[in-house]
Design an enzyme around this catalytic site. Structure first.
Site, PDB file in Angstrom:
ATOM      1  CB  CYS A   8       4.230  -5.326   6.822  1.00  0.00           C
ATOM      2  SG  CYS A   8       2.289  -5.160   6.421  1.00  0.00           S
ATOM      3  CB  CYS A  15      -0.891  -0.091   8.261  1.00  0.00           C
ATOM      4  SG  CYS A  15      -1.611  -1.263   9.399  1.00  0.00           S
ATOM      5  CB  CYS A  18       2.194  -4.559  13.355  1.00  0.00           C
ATOM      6  SG  CYS A  18       0.858  -5.653  12.773  1.00  0.00           S
ATOM      7  CB  CYS A  92      -3.125  -8.491   7.959  1.00  0.00           C
ATOM      8  SG  CYS A  92      -2.441  -8.213   9.353  1.00  0.00           S
ATOM      9  CD  GLN A 216      -9.742 -11.283  25.452  1.00  0.00           C
ATOM     10  OE1 GLN A 216      -9.168 -10.696  24.587  1.00  0.00           O
ATOM     11  NE2 GLN A 216      -9.520 -11.070  26.766  1.00  0.00           N
ATOM     12  CE1 TYR A 245     -17.918  -3.311  33.318  1.00  0.00           C
ATOM     13  CE2 TYR A 245     -17.100  -4.428  35.061  1.00  0.00           C
ATOM     14  CZ  TYR A 245     -17.150  -3.431  34.721  1.00  0.00           C
ATOM     15  OH  TYR A 245     -17.195  -2.136  35.435  1.00  0.00           O
ATOM     16  CD  GLU A 266     -21.415  -7.608  28.433  1.00  0.00           C
ATOM     17  OE1 GLU A 266     -21.826  -6.613  28.057  1.00  0.00           O
ATOM     18  OE2 GLU A 266     -20.330  -7.986  28.880  1.00  0.00           O
ATOM     19  CG  ASP A 314     -12.104  -9.316  30.672  1.00  0.00           C
ATOM     20  OD1 ASP A 314     -11.091  -8.375  30.492  1.00  0.00           O
ATOM     21  OD2 ASP A 314     -11.926 -10.237  30.009  1.00  0.00           O
ATOM     22  CB  CYS A 341      -7.231  -5.418  27.162  1.00  0.00           C
ATOM     23  SG  CYS A 341      -8.572  -4.280  26.947  1.00  0.00           S
TER      24      CYS A 341
END
Length: 383
Positions: A8, A15, A18, A92, A216, A245, A266, A314, A341
């Site tokens: 890339c 960037c 990734c 991308c 997500q 959440y 929420e 979550d 996450c």
């Protein structure tokens, strides 16, 4: 896509999106497994990370920031790592191709309308960002144009041009963000075209996704994540479930067919409105949603002497709060399904629960973010 194809030029220019791109995907999974064992191994056995069959073009959401390029041409892209310099992005490797197509259409239409990028220092210009979301179900795109002021000159012409350049656009929303902030979205918005949302499907349930709704970014792996979490909850139609959440109600509504009742909580009003509408659209009668801070809501439930059997949790990257976890402990559900996450804040919260007498039953990492250092993790805890 082989190793040669995944080179890339954006990464070479700075960037940071990734960081693991140059590492073969199998090796990335091995690295993540090792990291999760190091992080969570004290709580119990860490199951093998569930990787992605095709770890490319998985993102259903992208944000492109406007700036001034050579010759004062309007450009948009991503900030170079650690700077405020915008790297122009045309494609991308992680974006669904429809996202890049939509951003190119916006950029082209904005140039024709002679819109200028917003300059934070001088407080001049109009365009700040464009946020785009894609639905795998309908192949439609939601476009959110973030502006520094409410007035968008030639709005009808802009919309017409965007639709010409990208026919898959389902709706276009203008979001107004006049604050000095790093946050992308402001608090007010108006619909320029369409319904203001798109519809996608997860676990057989259809969801309305608005501009600011949490959803997500990797729908393929999210379906695996949610099915794994719901299976781990051991629902058999008799349990009452709290979905904390809850966002637009994804986990709760996916679990509704296996539970007696679902209560989603929420604090984002837009997300709750979508959740309520999602309930109606899917004709689900045993799910209800509450627009309130999760900690305050669960304290009220405990104060009324009520309890639930299973809690799905979550939270954002910052994790939960001691107050929420304490209230959950006093409610004493049979199981807590903690999806995170950010396993580092998840570990902190698990240590708090451990002191309250909870025990980890299952640790299942899922790779929702191939080619990045992030890993999603499902942890099941019980008394």
């Amino acid at each position: 896509m082989d190793r040669q194809e995944n080179r890339c030029h954006l990464q070479e220019k700075g960037c940071g999106g990734c960081p693991l791109l140059s590492i073969p995907y199998e090796e990335q999974i091995h690295m993540k497994q090792k990291e999760m064992k190091k992080l969570m191994g004290n709580f119990g056995k860490v199951r093998p990370v569930i990787g992605m069959e095709y770890p490319w073009q998985y993102r259903n959401k992208a944000i492109s920031t406007f700036a001034e390029g050579p010759g004062r041409e309007l450009i948009s892209g991503i900030y170079a790592r650690g700077t405020h310099y915008v790297l122009p992005v045309h494609t991308c490797l992680l974006h669904h191709p429809r996202l890049d197509e939509a951003v190119r259409a916006v950029r082209k239409a904005a140039r024709l309308c002679k819109y200028r990028p917003y300059d934070e220092d001088r407080k001049t210009g109009l365009l700040r960002h464009v946020l785009v979301r894609h639905s795998l179900l309908t192949d439609e795109v939601l476009i959110v144009l973030v502006t520094a002021s409410p007035f968008l000159p030639g709005a009808k012409t802009f919309v017409k041009r965007v639709r010409e350049f990208c026919p898959k656009v389902g709706t276009i929303v203008q979001n107004i963000n006049n604050r000095s902030t790093s946050a992308v979205l402001g608090f007010s918005e108006k619909i320029l075209y369409g319904k203001g949302y798109i519809v996608d499907e997860l676990c057989g349930i259809r969801f309305r996704i608005a501009a600011s709704s949490f959803y997500q970014i990797n729908p393929v792996q999210t379906e695996i994540l949610y099915r794994t979490a719901i299976e781990a909850a051991g629902l058999n139609g008799t349990q009452t479930v709290l979905d904390a959440y809850c966002g637009v109600g994804t986990i709760g509504l996916a679990a509704a067919a296996y539970a007696k009742s679902i209560l989603g909580v929420e604090k984002n009003g837009s997300a709750i409105r979508c959740a309520i509408q999602n309930t109606r659209d899917n004709r689900i009668h045993n799910a209800h949603f509450l627009n309130e801070d999760a900690t305050k809501a669960i304290r009220k439930i405990v104060a009324r002497g009520e309890r639930v059997d299973v809690v799905f949790l979550d939270p954002p990257r910052t994790g939960s709060t001691p107050e929420f976890l304490d209230a959950v402990s006093r409610m004493n559900p049979e199981k807590l399904i903690y999806i995170s996450c950010n396993p580092k804040t998840q570990k902190r919260d698990l240590e708090f629960l451990k002191k309250k007498g909870w025990r980890v039953q299952m640790i299942q990492p899922v790779d929702l973010f191939p080619h990045t250092e992030h890993t999603e993790c499902i942890v099941v805890v019980s008394r």
